[in-house]
Write an enzyme that holds these catalytic residues in place. Structure first.
Site, short mmCIF file in Angstrom:
data_model
loop_
_atom_site.label_atom_id
_atom_site.label_comp_id
_atom_site.label_asym_id
_atom_site.label_seq_id
_atom_site.Cartn_x
_atom_site.Cartn_y
_atom_site.Cartn_z
N PRO A 1 0.83 -1.21 0.00
CA PRO A 1 0.00 0.00 0.00
C PRO A 1 0.87 1.26 0.00
O PRO A 1 1.86 1.34 0.72
CB PRO A 1 -0.78 -0.11 1.32
CG PRO A 1 -0.66 -1.53 1.74
CD PRO A 1 0.62 -2.03 1.17
N GLU A 2 0.48 2.19 -0.84
CA GLU A 2 1.19 3.47 -0.91
C GLU A 2 0.25 4.58 -0.46
O GLU A 2 -0.84 4.30 0.03
CB GLU A 2 1.69 3.70 -2.34
CG GLU A 2 2.64 2.60 -2.82
CD GLU A 2 3.16 2.85 -4.24
OE1 GLU A 2 3.14 3.99 -4.71
OE2 GLU A 2 3.59 1.87 -4.86
#
Ligand SMILES: [Zn+2]
Length: 296
Positions: A2-3
């Site tokens: 996840p960014e």
């Protein structure tokens, strides 16, 4: 992994679910997920605390809590500075496979639940089967971060100055969290493709025009992803993947979710702009996807 967009969407999703909720009990099922905070300190500080807010910084979730009240002082309005000083901050990082969600207590705990906060009728669960993520009372990781790419401090001039100091390929330099906090492998590839810049170009050779383009496409890419993520129903049933955090790979039947990425994970497929096959290379041990024609 996840960014920024995924963590932002998660923060927005979780905020109303935990805000105002009091922690009745903290169960640490995996000590390593707390490093460097010890389970004893973690439990002592958080037990009886109330979640008051949740925000995002870079790829981190930043929880704010009102510590357990010592007597009747909570009823009296206190000066703002004191209230601020007494706020507890808890950092969360999802790592590769971490998930954080609220579930009814009647649901069985997942096998890989690392930390469980008892909120009364619900549990707030941090689950992580590969254990690269963590929760911590140590905030030093966020203090080292550069500006938020969607914030005011992230200007073309800032980006230009940051890139001028580095001979690293632009793709690698952009993964540096001191340049644009929260931008990672997926969205760097996406932003470079949109800006038509080769991932291999040394950072300090980007022209002013290229930097302007890149600045714009980084922000567009992130905003588009947040907008998209906000439309995905987050169903955190234990053991099931969801489209937002587990990017569908070809063959997974999750085309809907991977469709939104223009270049990432599309090696061998036709470039959406010019039909040239997309190339995959490895830079600093991470995959880079680019179009050799559009990104010369
Ligand atoms: Zn192309």
């Amino acid at each position: 992994m996840p960014e920024l967009p995924e963590v932002e969407v998660l923060a927005r999703h979780l905020r109303p679910l935990i805000r105002g909720r009091k922690i009745r009990r903290v169960t640490v099922r995996r000590e390593k997920s707390l490093r460097p905070t010890s389970p004893a300190e973690f439990q002592k500080k958080l037990m009886g605390g109330t979640f008051t807010d949740l925000s995002r910084r870079g790829k981190y979730l930043l929880f704010e809590l009102q510590p357990p009240s010592g007597g009747s002082s909570a009823a009296r309005p206190r000066p703002k500075t004191m209230a601020l000083r007494s706020t507890l901050r808890l950092l969360g990082h999802l790592g590769m496979t971490g998930r954080m969600y609220v579930a009814l207590k009647t649901e069985p705990l997942p096998k890989h639940a690392a930390i469980v906060f008892d909120l009364g009728d619900r549990n707030f669960i941090y689950e992580d089967y590969r254990y690269f993520g963590r929760m911590s009372l140590d905030l030093s990781p966020v203090e080292a971060l550069g500006p938020e790419p969607l914030g005011k401090a992230f200007t073309p001039a800032f980006l230009m100055a940051a890139l001028k100091r580095s001979r690293q390929p632009i793709k690698v330099k952009l993964l540096d969290q001191a340049v644009a906090a929260g931008v990672g492998n997926i969205y760097v590839s996406e932003a470079l493709f949109r800006a038509r810049i080769s991932p291999k170009q040394p950072a300090n050779t980007l022209t002013a025009a290229q930097v302007l383009r890149l600045h714009r496409t980084i922000r567009e890419t992130l905003k588009d992803a947040i907008r998209f993520g906000s439309t995905v129903p987050l169903k955190f049933a234990s053991g099931k993947s969801d489209g937002l955090f587990y990017f569908g790979r070809s063959g997974d039947g999750e085309g809907y979710y991977s469709e939104r990425l223009r270049i990432y994970d599309r090696a061998g497929q036709a470039c959406r702009r010019c039909k040239t096959p997309v190339k995959r290379i490895v830079q600093a041990a991470r995959s880079t996807f680019f179009c050799p024609e559009c990104q010369k």
